[in-house]
Scaffold this motif. Structure first.
Motif, short mmCIF file in Angstrom:
data_model
loop_
_atom_site.label_atom_id
_atom_site.label_comp_id
_atom_site.label_asym_id
_atom_site.label_seq_id
_atom_site.Cartn_x
_atom_site.Cartn_y
_atom_site.Cartn_z
N THR A 130 3.06 -2.08 6.85
CA THR A 130 2.70 -1.05 5.88
C THR A 130 2.25 0.22 6.58
OG1 THR A 130 0.38 -1.71 5.75
CG2 THR A 130 1.93 -2.83 4.26
N ALA A 131 2.14 1.28 5.81
CA ALA A 131 1.67 2.56 6.37
C ALA A 131 0.24 2.44 6.88
CB ALA A 131 1.76 3.65 5.31
N ASN A 132 -0.50 1.47 6.36
CA ASN A 132 -1.88 1.28 6.80
C ASN A 132 -2.00 0.38 8.02
OD1 ASN A 132 -2.74 2.85 4.67
ND2 ASN A 132 -3.05 1.11 3.32
N SER A 133 -0.90 -0.19 8.48
CA SER A 133 -0.93 -1.05 9.65
C SER A 133 -1.24 -0.23 10.89
CB SER A 133 0.42 -1.73 9.85
OG SER A 133 0.73 -2.58 8.79
N SER A 187 0.87 -1.16 0.00
CA SER A 187 0.00 0.00 0.00
C SER A 187 0.91 1.21 0.00
CB SER A 187 -0.91 0.00 1.23
OG SER A 187 -0.13 0.04 2.39
N GLN A 193 3.23 -1.06 13.84
CA GLN A 193 4.36 -0.26 13.36
C GLN A 193 5.36 -0.06 14.49
OE1 GLN A 193 3.30 3.28 11.22
NE2 GLN A 193 1.56 2.28 10.24
N ALA A 205 2.74 4.42 0.89
CA ALA A 205 2.94 5.18 2.12
C ALA A 205 2.89 6.66 1.78
CB ALA A 205 4.28 4.84 2.74
#
Length: 106
Positions: free
Chosen positions: A58-61, A24, A66, A26
């Motif tokens: 991922t940035a969506n985690s 995804s 994170q 970032a």
């Protein structure tokens, strides 16, 4: 922790995710040409995945995952270090780690 992680892509909870290299984008100012899937493919092509562990979120985690990913990286590196093996940790975005370290030290 064991050698079973060698050649795998895992998340911050040390769960294998290499079967689903989902990317995804970032958010950020600088566009990055390399994705995790591309890095892993390069490692595989050059025979490096057999002695590599990729830990990624991922940035969506969620923020908690994170936050845990760098801890997982260090724990895995220490496993091999204490067995007198070479280790190298590469952080994709150290500013995120610094942010989380600052928050966790409050």
């Amino acid at each position: 922790m064991s050698e079973a992680y060698l050649g795998r892509v895992i998340n911050g909870l040390a769960k294998p995710i290499d079967a689903r290299l989902i990317e995804s984008p970032a958010p950020g100012i600088i566009s990055r040409p390399s994705s995790i899937a591309q890095v892993v493919t390069t490692f595989q092509e050059r025979g490096a995945m057999e002695y590599t562990i990729v830990v990624t979120e991922t940035a969506n985690s969620p923020a908690t995952l994170q936050y845990l990913a760098p801890c997982t990286r260090v724990a895995l590196a220490e496993y091999f270090m204490y067995r007198k093996q070479h280790t190298l940790i590469i952080y994709d975005d150290p500013s995120k780690q610094a942010k989380f370290e600052f928050i966790s030290n409050k």
